[in-house]
Design a protein around this motif. Structure first.
Motif, short mmCIF file in Angstrom:
data_model
loop_
_atom_site.label_atom_id
_atom_site.label_comp_id
_atom_site.label_asym_id
_atom_site.label_seq_id
_atom_site.Cartn_x
_atom_site.Cartn_y
_atom_site.Cartn_z
N ALA A 76 123.82 47.42 55.36
CA ALA A 76 122.77 46.86 54.52
C ALA A 76 121.58 47.81 54.42
O ALA A 76 120.93 47.88 53.37
CB ALA A 76 122.32 45.51 55.08
N SER A 77 121.30 48.55 55.49
CA SER A 77 120.20 49.52 55.46
C SER A 77 120.46 50.61 54.43
O SER A 77 119.54 51.01 53.70
CB SER A 77 120.01 50.14 56.85
N VAL A 78 121.68 51.09 54.37
CA VAL A 78 122.05 52.09 53.38
C VAL A 78 121.90 51.52 51.97
O VAL A 78 121.39 52.17 51.06
CB VAL A 78 123.49 52.59 53.60
N PHE A 79 122.34 50.29 51.80
CA PHE A 79 122.26 49.62 50.51
C PHE A 79 120.81 49.56 50.01
O PHE A 79 120.52 49.88 48.85
CB PHE A 79 122.82 48.21 50.66
N TRP A 219 112.01 45.14 56.20
CA TRP A 219 113.11 45.74 55.47
C TRP A 219 112.69 46.61 54.30
O TRP A 219 113.41 47.54 53.91
CB TRP A 219 114.09 44.65 54.99
N VAL A 220 111.52 46.33 53.73
CA VAL A 220 111.07 47.15 52.60
C VAL A 220 110.82 48.60 53.03
O VAL A 220 110.75 49.50 52.20
CB VAL A 220 109.80 46.54 51.97
N LEU A 273 118.23 43.14 62.37
CA LEU A 273 117.78 42.49 61.16
C LEU A 273 116.27 42.32 61.12
O LEU A 273 115.71 42.06 60.05
CB LEU A 273 118.47 41.13 61.00
N ARG A 274 115.63 42.45 62.26
CA ARG A 274 114.17 42.44 62.30
C ARG A 274 113.75 43.46 63.35
O ARG A 274 113.29 43.13 64.44
CB ARG A 274 113.64 41.04 62.62
N ALA A 275 113.90 44.73 62.96
CA ALA A 275 113.74 45.84 63.90
C ALA A 275 112.28 46.21 64.08
O ALA A 275 111.46 46.08 63.16
CB ALA A 275 114.51 47.05 63.39
N GLY A 276 111.96 46.69 65.30
CA GLY A 276 110.65 47.24 65.58
C GLY A 276 110.57 48.68 65.11
O GLY A 276 111.56 49.25 64.63
N PRO A 277 109.41 49.31 65.27
CA PRO A 277 109.23 50.68 64.76
C PRO A 277 110.26 51.68 65.27
O PRO A 277 110.77 52.49 64.50
CB PRO A 277 107.82 51.04 65.24
N GLY A 278 110.55 51.64 66.55
CA GLY A 278 111.50 52.61 67.11
C GLY A 278 112.88 52.49 66.50
O GLY A 278 113.50 53.50 66.12
#
Length: 388
Positions: A76-79, A219-220, A273-278
């Motif tokens: 999904a990140s690639v998408f 995600w943006v 799906l709700r990642a922190g900065p790292g």
């Protein structure tokens, strides 16, 4: 990510400053983007079938763990990253037209929720195939309000075309990505006691337990990063060199991200799906690695049915995505939820992919015929008009 169906065009490398980029000049598209999206939607189908049909034993098996570890979180990140890249690659249209398209994407998300989840779930209840007790917290209503990829895409598309319109310098996009990357964790779970407003806020910074699969924050970040990459490509005369440099940047970002995660894993890597900065930095590096690999495949694999299939999926990704989810959603009425063993789950992946592909081909053929008929009617109408 849309109602348009774009037919496969012949390559015209002679008109490109760098023929190894494999750019479709007739649509001003970079082929690596289409291949990456086609590959991403293939992986999404595998994960969606696994999550929808596979038993807990399948999820905990080597195959299940492997699919989730190497396919689930990056696809999904690639998408989303490619979505940002294509925003820059596309010619600028009016902002109002873009915002209308963003609204269409947003509303399409709820239409898909109803058709793939709410309606078949309600019918299953009425037919006695499942009970409310078996569904637990999931109901036709809750499934309708899930914030999935189209709701996010609507928000992200509106935001990105607006920032591109008013702040065309990519340095502003990068600054916005960094700000959102590090600021998002401080917005998570904010709410107000004002009824339906929380449905809106969950789309901005909610999590999966609230029904927000792809919250706008953070995600943006991937979409903004894709815009920066797309601008880098657009301004370079050596497109293949850009992808090669992206490999070095990918390694650097993954190393930096891993080091940041190590300082506070709970804050920087709570969930992909709700990642922190790292974790965002790490995944961004992994996405660039994917883009490098996709470019190598496009350059090194001879043209043929293999690449054409991925280009076809990538160019028609919205229709393909909708079709596969409708098959999976209505398939619950036949096989139930999370009841298939490993072999049946793998066969279902193949089945959903193949059936989705042929339905998509039929839809594209129908759309092309309809558009061709409309154009012929327009030409005929013009030819019968008497000049003033």
């Amino acid at each position: 990510m849309t109602h348009q169906v774009i037919t496969h065009q012949a390559m015209d490398d002679q008109n490109s400053a760098d023929p190894t980029t494999k750019r479709d000049t007739s649509q001003n598209r970079v082929r690596a983007f289409d291949f990456a999206r086609g590959l991403a939607v293939l992986f999404m189908i595998m994960i969606h079938v696994l999550n929808s049909y596979g038993t807990s034993e399948v999820h905990e098996s080597g195959i299940g763990i492997g699919l989730q570890a190497f396919i689930d979180w990056p696809s999904a990140s690639v998408f989303v990253f490619v979505m940002g890249g294509l925003i820059v690659q596309a010619s600028k249209g009016s902002l109002s037209a873009g915002l209308k398209r963003a609204l269409g994407l947003f509303l399409l998300g709820y239409l898909l929720n109803f058709m793939r989840s709410s309606l078949p779930m309600w019918l299953s209840i009425q037919m006695g195939l499942v009970t409310y007790e078996q569904l637990g917290k999931y109901t036709p209503t809750s499934e309708f309000f899930v914030g999935d990829i189209f709701q996010f895409a609507g928000f992200a598309y509106a935001f990105c075309i607006t920032i591109r319109h008013y702040l065309p310098d990519a340095r502003y996009w990068l600054a916005a990505a960094v700000l959102i990357m590090f600021g998002s964790p401080y917005l998570w779970d904010l709410s107000v006691d004002w009824g339906a407003s929380n449905e809106f806020f969950k789309l901005l910074w909610g999590d999966t337990s609230q029904g927000a699969v792809f919250p706008f924050f953070p995600w943006v970040t991937y979409c903004l990063a894709g815009m920066c990459f797309g601008q880098w490509l657009k301004r370079s005369q050596d497109h293949h060199g850009v992808f090669n440099k992206a490999l070095l940047l990918a390694v650097v970002l993954m190393a930096i991200g891993a080091a940041i995660i190590w300082t506070n894993p709970e804050f920087h890597a709570p969930h992909h799906l709700r990642a922190g900065p790292g974790l965002l930095i790490t995944i961004s590096g992994y996405v660039l690695l994917w883009m490098f690999i996709c470019q190598q495949v496009v350059v090194r694999v001879p043209p043929g049915r293999f690449l054409d299939t991925f280009y076809f999926w990538g160019k028609n990704v919205t229709a393909f995505y909708i079709i596969h989810w409708l098959l999976i959603g209505w398939g619950h009425m036949l096989v139930g939820a999370n009841r298939l063993d490993t072999t049946s789950t793998l066969l279902s992946m193949v089945g959903v992919l193949v059936v989705s592909h042929f339905i998509l081909k039929g839809w594209v053929a129908f759309s092309e015929a309809k558009n061709s008929k409309a154009k012929k009617a327009e030409v005929a109408s013009r030819s019968t008009q008497t000049p003033a």
